[in-house]
Design a protein around this motif. Structure first.
Motif, PDB file in Angstrom:
ATOM      1  N   ARG B 254       0.011  -2.307  -5.795  1.00 33.29           N
ATOM      2  CA  ARG B 254       0.261  -1.048  -5.412  1.00 33.29           C
ATOM      3  C   ARG B 254      -0.851   0.274  -6.650  1.00 33.29           C
ATOM      4  O   ARG B 254      -1.617   1.044  -5.547  1.00 33.29           O
ATOM      5  CB  ARG B 254       1.748  -0.641  -6.095  1.00 33.29           C
ATOM      6  N   LEU B 256      -3.442  -0.779  -6.954  1.00 33.52           N
ATOM      7  CA  LEU B 256      -5.085  -1.037  -6.028  1.00 33.52           C
ATOM      8  C   LEU B 256      -5.197  -0.542  -4.202  1.00 33.52           C
ATOM      9  O   LEU B 256      -6.028  -0.097  -3.628  1.00 33.52           O
ATOM     10  CB  LEU B 256      -5.227  -2.611  -5.837  1.00 33.52           C
ATOM     11  N   GLY B 257      -3.384   0.640  -4.293  1.00 37.92           N
ATOM     12  CA  GLY B 257      -3.872   1.267  -3.100  1.00 37.92           C
ATOM     13  C   GLY B 257      -2.436   0.565  -1.822  1.00 37.92           C
ATOM     14  O   GLY B 257      -2.294   1.001  -0.716  1.00 37.92           O
ATOM     15  N   LEU B 258      -2.083  -0.020  -2.409  1.00 44.91           N
ATOM     16  CA  LEU B 258      -1.044  -0.956  -1.036  1.00 44.91           C
ATOM     17  C   LEU B 258       0.287  -0.240  -1.199  1.00 44.91           C
ATOM     18  O   LEU B 258       1.261  -0.117  -2.330  1.00 44.91           O
ATOM     19  CB  LEU B 258      -0.809  -2.916  -0.832  1.00 44.91           C
TER      20      LEU B 258
END
Lengths: 218, 794
Positions: B254, B256-258
């Motif tokens: 999360r 890291l960008g998901l």
């Protein structure tokens, strides 16, 4: 301006009533510059970092990253910014335990769609990780894990690196070496750096320094 | 996204045992479920094929009013009179299990199915010379062709059925000049009454065999479902643990960008891929399970109900798809809690590997209260509900409620143990055992359900066996049973037998509607054979005297319960109602039945044939008398049956039934043992922080391992103690509620302490074996691994 915080306030509910962690913070950071955020424990440094990364939302004020108002953006937009614009370096490293060093290094770059094997290999070399690429995080020392975490962030070439006490778990010599590397690589990639640290000595090595006390900039 | 998926999947590569447990749990659950479904589907398809072989489930028939054969001359007269009918001869080929059907292809109605010959050379061969006998390939393989027409195979025919020309069948069955019944072609028929003694019978509204065997298939299905549920406990445990171990990774993803939605999608995709792979494996295993069990099931159904089922499996697309569907649905169900937690996972929550166990411990009280509420609901449904839904609802609430209460019960018992303990090591043992309960609760709940099911179903089957065998002893009181081929032969038989036996007891029966349903009326002679042996559930004083005097009737339990009759209530019969003076048990019979005096039966049903007799004779002389009967009258095999053979056959059938039940019992227990193993293995890594300080304080690793072994046995033993009353309650519900609601008869419950003790031993053995690897691992763990706990490097 890459990152702007305007009148940002954040309050947490506690058993003894509401606790204001950030109180009307104004801050700006330009591309290619570095800023150290210092202050005592509980002064709101990590909270500010979380707001800047879109990991948490401000109660009042405005956080703008690369032209996007994070205060009103939804989760997918904020996730997209973290993936494409921001790079996070955690105090606890937060590597993926089931992936080896090579896969961890390339991980965020692959997520961002910017995986450049040559650049990742160069980072591995500069960070002294070339011989460790097949190992798993549990087989590394703390310093080695932190170097992997920095490499993972820089491999994605983010515009903004947010680092939360990246050397907090390392001894002084290792911490200095890691910071040297990080500053050099951030400068090479033209990224901006916002780093939380307890250490005035480390803070002094960045372009600017801001101190938080009781939720305010002093 | 690919990077995210590879990160998620990499967890399984680093934890192959956990992946194996997940796959094995799901595969076994799917295997047992789909295996049982395959058996049921095969059996039902066989019943349908048997019913459809001459379209008798769709076609009207003309039969003899007395149930006997029809003279061939009558058939010829009907054809000349314009009736579009076709003759059929049906009977069991002597000395075989083959049901022989003789037909006339030239007059057979167009709608009669599964008849392989119609026209051309086949037809000529079928009708000419010695004729042909068409059989299912499997049946043909097991038949000796001595004295039979040329064998031909046709896979469309049901097993155990042979099709031949009517003339050939008459010769083989000794029915020259006689027919069993006439099939009536659909369409207009002469508007004239049938000759005296013949009646038209409407098509069957369903196959009798399918109805008769419902109870057997219901039991199999229930077992399959239970095994599936127990398997899902393993899946739930493995997925829950994987989620906890990956909690930090999910947070990192999360960060890291998901997005939460993307991660949810990836986890769902991962689960479905795993479910698909495990489901396919499970279906393959299910096929093997079904193939292994089917011969026993087929033998049971043949012996118990006379139902022929093929001994080989067919692969049906519907079965494959249903198995995969169950695997997918089961996985999603088992992962529901983890998916919910994932969706609500706070982005900034600190990673706490033990948070799950602590949260589970907190929720145990809530869970226990929910379990208690379900137990209350179960009691209410069983006490005040009626019918099958209330019975099954009560059963489900009882099992789930007890399972939910188990962890809380274990917490309380281990807490009590800790308070009563004196030595410091014993106190630590109890406290540590208590701490393990939340992590092991799912596996222990699975063990509880498997043990309770074994006790419950085992008690039911053993009670059934004991009661049924005792009941057979009573009902089959006569030493020999003989059936004459005609009324004239019956008279000669009776006269011949009178001086050679202690008693000749005619068995008279007639079909008549009872309370609007097809029923049977039996004439029963007033004789000590019945007075001393007939199993009565309720009776007025001098019940036999009243029946002999024509002042009352007895009803079977099914009718008694279905119509809520009481002693003294009147039952309508042709010729006037009679009051109920007694109730008798009549296991396995789906129809309502009444017993009246033979004279009363003949007065009310004057056309009833008097062809069957029970013979009382010294058991030592029964064999000789049977042989003399066959020699004197030329009776075919099967016309004289001795009691010992019938009982031996019944026992054989039951042993086969037990073989199937025992196999399913062992498989279900095996899955529960696997659940224990999976939980113990995965928990062993997580509990190092609890073990390391005790080791540091001077307890050796082997001693710690021994304590771990004792802990597992203690928890299994406590679960066994809980499973005993639950299993017996389950047996009671099955016998006294579900069976009565489903089939109309109630079995007395009997407890078999030897069986329970054996099961207890097996359960403890399974728990001990399940804990061996984790215990050995602890005994041999490297000191460095324990020291790492203090170094706080993780």
């Amino acid at each position: 301006m890459l990152l702007t915080l305007t009148g940002v306030t954040k309050t947490y509910a506690t058993g003894e009533g509401p606790l204001t962690v950030l109180d009307g913070i104004d801050l700006a950071l330009q591309a290619g510059t570095s800023l150290a955020l210092t202050g005592e424990s509980g002064s709101g440094k990590s909270t500010l970092l979380h707001l800047a990364a879109g990991l948490d939302l401000a109660d009042a004020g405005r956080v703008e990253l690369a032209g996007v108002n994070l205060t009103t953006a939804g989760d997918p937009v904020r996730a997209g910014l973290r993936r494409g614009t921001v790079g996070l370096v955690f105090q606890q490293f937060n590597l993926i335990p089931s992936l080896d060093v090579a896969a961890n290094l390339a991980f965020q770059a692959r997520l961002a769609g910017r995986h450049d094997p040559a650049w990742t290999a160069r980072l591995a070399q500069v960070l002294g990780l070339s011989a460790l690429l097949g190992r798993y995080p549990e087989q590394l020392s703390g310093g080695q894990q932190q170097r992997v975490a920095i490499g993972r962030t820089l491999a994605a070439r983010p515009q903004l690196v947010l680092a939360d006490e990246p050397t907090g778990n390392l001894d002084e010599a290792t911490g200095d070496a890691v910071l040297d590397l990080m500053l050099r690589l951030v400068a090479d990639t033209g990224a901006a750096l916002l780093m939380v640290t307890h250490s005035p000595r480390l803070a002094g090595r960045l372009d600017r320094r801001v101190t938080l006390s009781a939720g305010r900039i002093t | 996204m690919r990077a995210g998926l590879s990160a998620l999947l990499s967890h399984w590569l680093r934890h192959p045992v956990q992946l194996a447990m997940l796959m094995l749990g799901l595969a076994l659950a799917t295997a047992l479920w789909s295996g049982v479904q395959a058996i049921n589907a095969e059996a039902r398809a066989s019943y349908d094929r048997a019913a459809a072989v001459l379209g008798q489930n769709r076609m009207e028939r003309i039969v003899s009013q007395d149930g006997g054969p029809i003279a061939q001359g009558l058939y010829v007269a009907l054809r000349r009179d314009g009736w579009k009918v076709s003759p059929v001869v049906e009977g069991r080929l002597p000395a075989t299990d083959l049901r022989l059907l003789g037909i006339d292809p030239l007059t057979l109605p167009a709608g009669a199915a599964s008849v392989p010959v119609r026209t051309g050379a086949d037809l000529a061969d079928f009708l000419s010379g010695g004729g042909q006998l068409y059989l299912n390939p499997e049946t043909a393989a097991g038949l000796r062709p001595d004295g039979l027409p040329a064998l031909r195979t046709d896979p469309g025919l049901p097993p155990g059925t042979g099709l031949t020309d009517v003339g050939v069948a008459q010769r083989l069955l000794g029915m020259e000049g006689r027919l069993s019944y006439l099939l009536v072609s659909p369409g207009a028929q002469p508007d004239r009454p049938l000759p005296q003694g013949l009646v038209r019978r409407a098509p069957d509204d369903g196959t009798d065999i399918a109805r008769l065997t419902d109870s057997f298939h219901l039991n199999l299905t229930a077992f399959g479902f239970l095994a599936f549920a127990v398997g899902l406990f393993i899946v739930n445990s493995a997925i829950g643990l994987a989620f906890e171990q990956r909690r930090a990774m999910l947070r990192t993803l999360r960060a890291l960008g998901l997005s939460a939605r993307e991660i949810m999608g990836l986890v769902l995709l991962e689960l479905l891929v795993l479910a698909l792979a495990a489901g396919m494996t499970g279906i393959g295993l299910g096929y093997l399970v079904a193939a292994a069990l089917l011969p026993d099931v087929a033998a049971t159904l043949r012996g118990l109900y006379g139902a022929e089922v093929t001994g080989t499996l067919s692969l049906r697309p519907g079965w494959w798809l249903a198995g995969l569907g169950m695997a997918m649905a089961g996985t999603l169900l088992a992962a529901g809690q983890s998916l919910w937690r994932l969706w609500h996972l706070p982005l900034l929550a600190p990673a706490q590997p033990r948070a799950w166990a602590r949260a589970t411990a907190r929720s145990l009280w809530r869970q226990g209260l929910a379990g208690a509420a379900l137990l209350g609901l179960s009691a209410g449904l069983l006490a005040f509900g009626t019918g099958l839904p209330a019975g099954f609802g009560g059963l489900a609430a009882l099992l789930v409620g007890a399972a939910l209460c188990l962890p809380l019960g274990l917490i309380l018992v281990t807490g009590l143990g800790g308070r009563m303990a004196r030595g410091v090591l014993v106190q630590w043992f109890w406290a540590d055992t208590r701490q393990q309960v939340p992590g092991l609760s799912l596996a222990l709940m699975a063990l509880l359900l498997a043990l309770a099911a074994n006790i419950g179903v085992g008690t039911m089957v053993s009670s059934f066996r004991q009661t049924f065998v005792g009941w057979l002893d009573q009902r089959l009181a006569s030493e020999l049973y003989v059936t004459a081929r005609s009324a004239d032969e019956a008279r000669r038989l009776e006269a011949w037998l009178a001086p050679r036996t202690d008693a000749v007891l005619p068995i008279l029966s007639a079909g008549t509607p009872l309370f609007g349903r097809p029923g049977e009326v039996y004439g029963i002679t007033d004789h000590p054979t019945y007075r001393d042996n007939w199993p009565l559930l309720a009776a007025l004083p001098d019940v036999w005297g009243r029946i002999a005097a024509g002042q009352g009737l007895m009803v079977n339990e099914q009718l008694y319960r279905a119509e809520a009759l009481a002693l003294g209530d009147a039952v309508d019969l042709p010729g006037g109602p009679l009051p109920v003076v007694g109730v008798y048990s009549d296991y396995g019979n789906p129809r309502p039945q009444v017993l009246i005096a033979p004279e009363s039966l003949m007065a009310r049903f004057p056309d009833t044939p008097r062809l069957r007799f029970g013979l009382r004779v010294d058991p030592d002389r029964a064999g000789a008398l049977a042989a003399a009967l066959v020699a004197e009258f030329g009776l075919p095999d099967g016309a004289v049956v001795d009691q010992a053979t019938l009982k031996a056959l019944s026992l054989q059938v039951f042993e086969q039934t037990f073989a199937v039940t025992a196999a399913l019992n062992v498989l279900t227990l095996g899955i529960a043992g696997l659940a224990m193993f999976a939980s113990l293995l995965t928990l062993s890594g997580l509990r190092l922080p609890q073990v390391a300080p005790v080791w540091a304080m001077g307890l050796t690793r082997p001693r710690l391992a021994l304590l771990d072994f004792a802990r597992t046995l203690l928890l299994a033993a406590l679960t066994l103690v809980a499973a005993l009353p639950l299993g017996l309650a389950l047996a009671w519900v099955l016998l006294a509620v579900v069976n009565v609601a489903a089939f109309g008869w109630r079995l007395p419950m009997q407890v078999f302490p030897g069986d329970l003790a054996r099961l207890g031993g097996i359960a403890l053995l399974a728990a001990g074996v399940a804990s061996l690897i984790p215990v050995l691992r602890l005994a041999r763990i490297a000191p460095a691994a324990l020291l790492r706990v203090f170094a706080n490097e993780r």
